[in-house]
Design a protein around this motif. Structure first.
Motif, mmCIF file in Angstrom:
data_model
loop_
_atom_site.group_PDB
_atom_site.id
_atom_site.type_symbol
_atom_site.label_atom_id
_atom_site.label_comp_id
_atom_site.label_asym_id
_atom_site.label_seq_id
_atom_site.Cartn_x
_atom_site.Cartn_y
_atom_site.Cartn_z
ATOM 1 N N PHE A 542 0.921 -1.142 0.076
ATOM 2 C CA PHE A 542 0.066 -0.043 0.254
ATOM 3 C C PHE A 542 0.978 1.112 0.043
ATOM 4 O O PHE A 542 0.566 2.219 -0.632
ATOM 5 C CB PHE A 542 -0.774 0.005 1.189
ATOM 6 N N MET A 543 1.798 1.266 0.935
ATOM 7 C CA MET A 543 2.758 2.434 0.863
ATOM 8 C C MET A 543 3.467 2.513 -0.380
ATOM 9 O O MET A 543 3.553 3.771 -0.948
ATOM 10 C CB MET A 543 4.037 2.261 1.957
ATOM 11 N N PRO A 588 1.168 17.620 6.336
ATOM 12 C CA PRO A 588 1.000 16.361 5.365
ATOM 13 C C PRO A 588 -0.276 16.080 4.786
ATOM 14 O O PRO A 588 -1.211 16.297 5.315
ATOM 15 C CB PRO A 588 1.364 15.124 6.499
ATOM 16 N N ARG A 589 -0.066 15.633 3.537
ATOM 17 C CA ARG A 589 -1.368 15.337 2.700
ATOM 18 C C ARG A 589 -2.083 14.081 3.249
ATOM 19 O O ARG A 589 -1.215 13.312 4.163
ATOM 20 C CB ARG A 589 -0.872 15.047 1.312
ATOM 21 N N LYS A 590 -3.289 13.724 3.078
ATOM 22 C CA LYS A 590 -3.701 12.646 3.478
ATOM 23 C C LYS A 590 -2.973 11.248 3.216
ATOM 24 O O LYS A 590 -2.727 10.334 4.138
ATOM 25 C CB LYS A 590 -5.460 12.497 2.809
ATOM 26 N N GLY A 591 -2.566 11.183 2.020
ATOM 27 C CA GLY A 591 -2.049 9.949 1.640
ATOM 28 C C GLY A 591 -0.436 9.758 2.448
ATOM 29 O O GLY A 591 -0.213 8.645 3.040
ATOM 30 N N LEU A 592 0.224 10.875 2.638
ATOM 31 C CA LEU A 592 1.223 10.715 3.401
ATOM 32 C C LEU A 592 1.102 10.363 4.979
ATOM 33 O O LEU A 592 1.707 9.637 5.519
ATOM 34 C CB LEU A 592 2.086 12.069 3.532
ATOM 35 N N ARG A 596 2.671 6.967 6.831
ATOM 36 C CA ARG A 596 3.226 7.006 8.267
ATOM 37 C C ARG A 596 2.686 6.245 9.214
ATOM 38 O O ARG A 596 3.409 5.212 9.692
ATOM 39 C CB ARG A 596 3.409 8.148 8.933
ATOM 40 N N GLU A 597 1.512 6.013 9.294
ATOM 41 C CA GLU A 597 0.555 5.350 10.004
ATOM 42 C C GLU A 597 0.903 3.581 9.760
ATOM 43 O O GLU A 597 1.330 2.998 10.693
ATOM 44 C CB GLU A 597 -0.693 5.545 9.787
ATOM 45 N N ARG A 598 0.852 3.475 8.376
ATOM 46 C CA ARG A 598 1.135 2.072 8.139
ATOM 47 C C ARG A 598 2.633 1.649 8.426
ATOM 48 O O ARG A 598 3.005 0.488 8.723
ATOM 49 C CB ARG A 598 0.909 1.862 6.462
ATOM 50 N N VAL A 606 9.862 5.616 7.306
ATOM 51 C CA VAL A 606 9.573 6.235 6.128
ATOM 52 C C VAL A 606 10.277 7.685 6.203
ATOM 53 O O VAL A 606 10.175 8.538 7.046
ATOM 54 C CB VAL A 606 8.379 6.599 5.718
ATOM 55 N N GLN A 607 11.205 7.941 5.274
ATOM 56 C CA GLN A 607 12.050 9.098 5.221
ATOM 57 C C GLN A 607 11.609 9.847 3.673
ATOM 58 O O GLN A 607 11.645 9.109 2.926
ATOM 59 C CB GLN A 607 13.337 8.973 5.355
ATOM 60 N N ILE A 608 11.071 11.256 3.900
ATOM 61 C CA ILE A 608 10.896 11.733 2.417
ATOM 62 C C ILE A 608 11.933 12.969 2.307
ATOM 63 O O ILE A 608 12.111 13.908 3.286
ATOM 64 C CB ILE A 608 9.663 12.267 2.394
#
Lengths: 622, 233
Positions: A542-543, A588-592, A596-598, A606-608
């Protein structure tokens, strides 16, 4: 004297009948005499007691040395003249039921038979075996003379019984009958007693039952007493046929008398065990009394045989017999009140043996009869039979008990097994229920975040009327892609990141091609990551999908690079694009947020990092 | 011109595929059918010619697999393509074993549909990494089983070896492994220094072998069970 012998013979005949069928085989030849041979009883005797003057007398046989010369040893010579009634051309058969302890038989001046040392006292005893001889015709005359010399020891039943003479056909059957009764039969009894005794002793020695209330060591005294009794009895009975006992007289006599007393005593204790009288208050006293009797009998025997006081032994035997008689009566009364079959059987044996024993005491200690046999040796076999019966019934009971125990045990094992199977089934049911619940949660989440989210945004796009057809189409395609990935996730091998990336590439390739994005593939072959379960795989998928969707929809990139390599026990994945980038510090946008949650749910980070021309999303597992 | 038979019960989808075919001059629509019975009846006519079969698996009166088997038996030149919603492992593998040489997604664009059909006629078959992985493991499993079973089933040997042996060549195995790791045909061709066309041929051969393998395995198993008499006995 004659009267008493006749009465004794009558009494003997009566008891023969009592002894039971098995004796008939032995006695049959006696009953089947073909007429009676001649009996010679009139003799001229020269009696020479040791250390006393000799004297002559005319008398009737039997000559019982111990009765006539109590406490004495010595020699006797008998002259027996007789006339032939039968023709002289047939050999004469002679049967002497008992003579000795050592002897010589002369006939018309010729020595026919000799056994033992005539000068040496207390040696071997040759009086125990009946003697049979045949006088050749060459020695026969119309008037003949037997000259018989004997040597007699103290208390050893020496002397001379009446002689039987006549043709072989008449005399030999009588000899054979007596021989069987006295020697062969006795040997059988010795062997049987020894066998029973050894078996009983080995049962006592080997069979231990810790729950047995009697002995502290769990052994059953019943077997010990039975075994001792049979061994003592073996010694006592063997004496009757043993020419050369291992001990010199009178010590052998003392030992055999002691063995006889020990037999009576052990038998008494055995009966107490059978009757379960051990707990009684008087039991200990009886036990002591029995031991005392054994000791007293041995002393009395010594007294009788060495000191020449035969009355001592007679009295001792009488006391023993009386004790046995009283005990037998008590036992019999108790036995017939109780329902125990072994006890009744023992009672019958006891009564019989006491009666026979009393008869034997009379015959051996009181009467003048010399050639008689103790019948106790035969009646005692009954005890062995009863013991055998007791052993068999006890072992049968134990076997039945063991079998029952086994059955109970098997039943319990089966019950435990079924309980185990039930609880196992319950566990399995719980596990499958939990798995179902987890699966349901996973599917719900997939629908919520994936297809559901996309379809609802498609609906919003259509409702607002502001979105282009291409945008709505894109949303729906996303939705279908998500659905395909969901289905693929079910078949992905756990922890296999290479397979996951390959599948993702395959599914999204047409969209990269449609967007004119060049895909660079730099994926190492990686070992499956153990900590990544199916849930984790789905999160990772999913990520990655979210990251790639972002690039497709927002980045306006021309090159997309996917890198994956193994780290120590984990993996690191990078998605790099050359798009316009975005501000990672902005809300953060919803997708981001969902990313992180996942990531935290699957234990990844997760590093962006983003700047125009280079955006890197790095997912680090493990 | 390739003659295409469409077997699909949903009229919307049927129209979509018919329209996709009509866009290309190399393709012609031979007929449309909406049930297994209808498709079989059409295929039973000897004068009918069919080069490509597009078939949905879930038909009202049975499975599309039946139509595939019927078609490849009666028309050896016919190459079936399965219409699949998800392209998921189970359905695709079952179709390939029945004789299909590829599959189409229901959400494909009209250009994609025509492109896939023509690619297949040119010798290329699509395959996903997951199916490649599954095929690899299935061939390995079959080889293990054959090795284990061989000593005691020696008499049955002629049955299996009489049919074309369905074994993977070294090259096919390498291609499958690369596909399962996510490499595209072009990348594989570059890595192995062959043409893309060669890679595509490998895949198509592989599909044929899968179909053969499933048939010979069925014969093998039937012989084992005593359902078929052993030849030469």
């Amino acid at each position: 004297m004659r009267v008493s012998v006749a009465r004794l013979a009558g009494a003997t005949g009566l008891r023969n009948w009592i002894f039971g069928l098995w004796l008939i085989a032995l006695l049959a030849p006696v009953a089947a005499w073909a007429g009676h041979p001649r009996q010679l009883t009139q003799v001229q005797a020269l009696v020479m007691p040791d250390g006393k003057p000799a004297f002559a007398e005319s008398l009737q046989l039997p000559y019982h040395w111990d009765r006539r010369n109590p406490g004495q040893r010595g020699f006797a010579e008998f002259e027996i003249p007789f006339e032939m009634h039968d023709p002289l051309d047939r050999p004469l058969a002679v049967y002497v039921p008992r003579l000795g302890n050592a002897y010589e038989i002369w006939f018309n001046g010729t020595l026919l038979q000799k056994n033992g040392d005539m000068a040496e006292f207390n040696g071997a005893d040759f009086a125990k075996v009946p003697r049979y001889l045949v006088v050749p015709t060459s020695l026969l005359q119309q008037r003949n003379l037997f000259h018989i010399k004997v040597r007699a020891d103290v208390g050893r039943r020496g002397g001379l019984s009446p002689l039987f003479v006549g043709p072989e056909a008449k005399v030999h059957p009588r000899y054979v009958g007596d021989y069987r009764l006295r020697s062969t039969g006795t040997l059988v009894v010795v062997v049987v007693s020894l066998l029973v005794g050894l078996v009983a002793l080995s049962i006592w020695a080997t069979q231990r039952d810790p729950t047995f209330p009697g002995g502290a060591d769990g052994r059953d005294a019943l077997y010990l007493n039975a075994g001792l009794a049979e061994i003592c009895w073996t010694i006592s009975v063997a004496n009757a046929i043993w020419d050369h006992p291992p001990l010199d007289w009178p010590w052998w006599g003392v030992l055999t008398a002691g063995a006889l007393a020990a037999w009576v005593g052990s038998m008494t204790l055995f009966c107490m065990d059978v009757g379960q009288w051990r707990g009684r208050a008087w039991a200990r006293w009886l036990h002591r009394w029995v031991v005392l009797e054994v000791v007293a009998t041995m002393i009395a025997a010594w007294w009788a045989l060495e000191a020449g006081m035969p009355l001592a032994l007679t009295v001792s035997y009488a006391v023993m017999g009386l004790t046995a008689l009283v005990f037998s009566l008590a036992f019999v009364i108790a036995a017939f009140r109780s329902a125990s079959f072994p006890q009744r059987a023992v009672a019958v044996a006891l009564v019989l043996n006491t009666l026979v024993g009393l008869r034997d005491i009379y015959a051996f200690r009181l009467s003048q009869d010399l050639a008689g046999t103790t019948y106790l040796r035969y009646s005692s076999v009954l005890f062995g039979l009863v013991l055998g019966y007791i052993v068999v019934t006890r072992f049968r009971a134990v076997a039945a008990q063991a079998q029952e125990l086994m059955a109970t045990l098997a039943g319990r094992v089966a019950q435990k097994e079924s309980e185990l199977a039930q609880s196992y089934q319950k566990l399995e049911q719980l596990a499958s229920e939990r798995a179902r619940a987890q699966e349901r949660a996973r599917v719900l989440r997939d629908m919520h975040d994936g297809v559901g989210a996309h379809i609802s945004s498609a609906i919003r796009q259509l409702e607002s009327g502001r979105s282009s057809q291409a945008e709505v189409l894109q949303t729906l395609r996303d939705s279908l892609d998500q659905l395909k990935l969901s289905i693929d996730a079910m078949n992905l091998p756990q922890g296999d990141i290479t397979a996951l990336l390959a599948n993702l590439r395959y599914r999204l390739e047409p969209r990269f091609a449609a967007s004119d994005i060049e895909l660079q593939w730099d994926v190492d072959v990686m070992e499956p990551v153990a900590r990544l379960d199916s849930q984790g795989m789905r999160h990772l998928q999913f990520m990655l999908f979210e990251a790639l969707s972002n690039v497709l929809q927002h980045a306006e990139a021309t090159v997309l690079r996917i890198e994956a390599s193994a780290t120590d026990g984990g993996a690191v994945l990078r998605i790099v694009d050359n798009g316009r980038g975005f501000d990672v510090t902005a809300p953060p946008r919803k997708g981001l947020a969902s990313q992180r949650e996942r990531a935290s749910a699957m234990g990844a980070s997760v590093q962006i990092a983003s700047q125009p021309g280079r955006t890197v999303v790095e997912i680090r597992i493990g | 011109m390739w003659q295409v038979l469409i077997v699909e019960d949903d009229p919307l989808m049927r129209d979509f595929f018919a329209a996709s075919i009509a866009r290309r001059s190399e393709l012609a629509l031979a007929a449309c059918a909406s049930t297994v019975a209808e498709a079989k009846a059409w295929l039973d006519q000897p004068e009918h010619v069919v080069d490509v079969l597009l078939v949905d698996l879930g038909l009202p009166d049975g499975s599309g697999l039946e139509v595939i088997r019927h078609a490849v038996t009666l028309h050896p030149g016919c190459e079936p393509l399965v219409i699949s919603m998800f392209g998921d492992e189970e359905n695709v593998l079952a179709s390939i074993e029945a004789g299909a040489l590829g599959y189409l997604h229901k959400d494909s664009t009209p250009d994609d549909v025509a492109h896939t059909i023509l690619e297949m006629k040119a010798g290329a078959s699509p395959i996903s990494p997951m199916i490649a992985r599954r095929v690899l493991s299935q061939f390995r499993l079959m080889n293990d089983r054959a090795a284990a079973a061989l000593p005691q089933v020696a008499p049955a040997e002629p049955v299996v070896s009489g049919a074309p042996r369905a074994e993977l060549s070294q090259r096919e195995q390498e291609v499958l492994e690369l596909i399962s790791r996510g490499y595209s045909y072009a990348e594989i061709a570059r890595l192995r220094a062959v043409s893309v066309h060669t890679v595509q041929t490998h895949i198509k051969n592989l599909y044929r072998k899968l179909a053969v393998r499933s048939r010979s395995e069925a014969v093998f198993e039937a012989t084992q069970l005593g359902l078929l008499a052993r030849p030469g006995r």
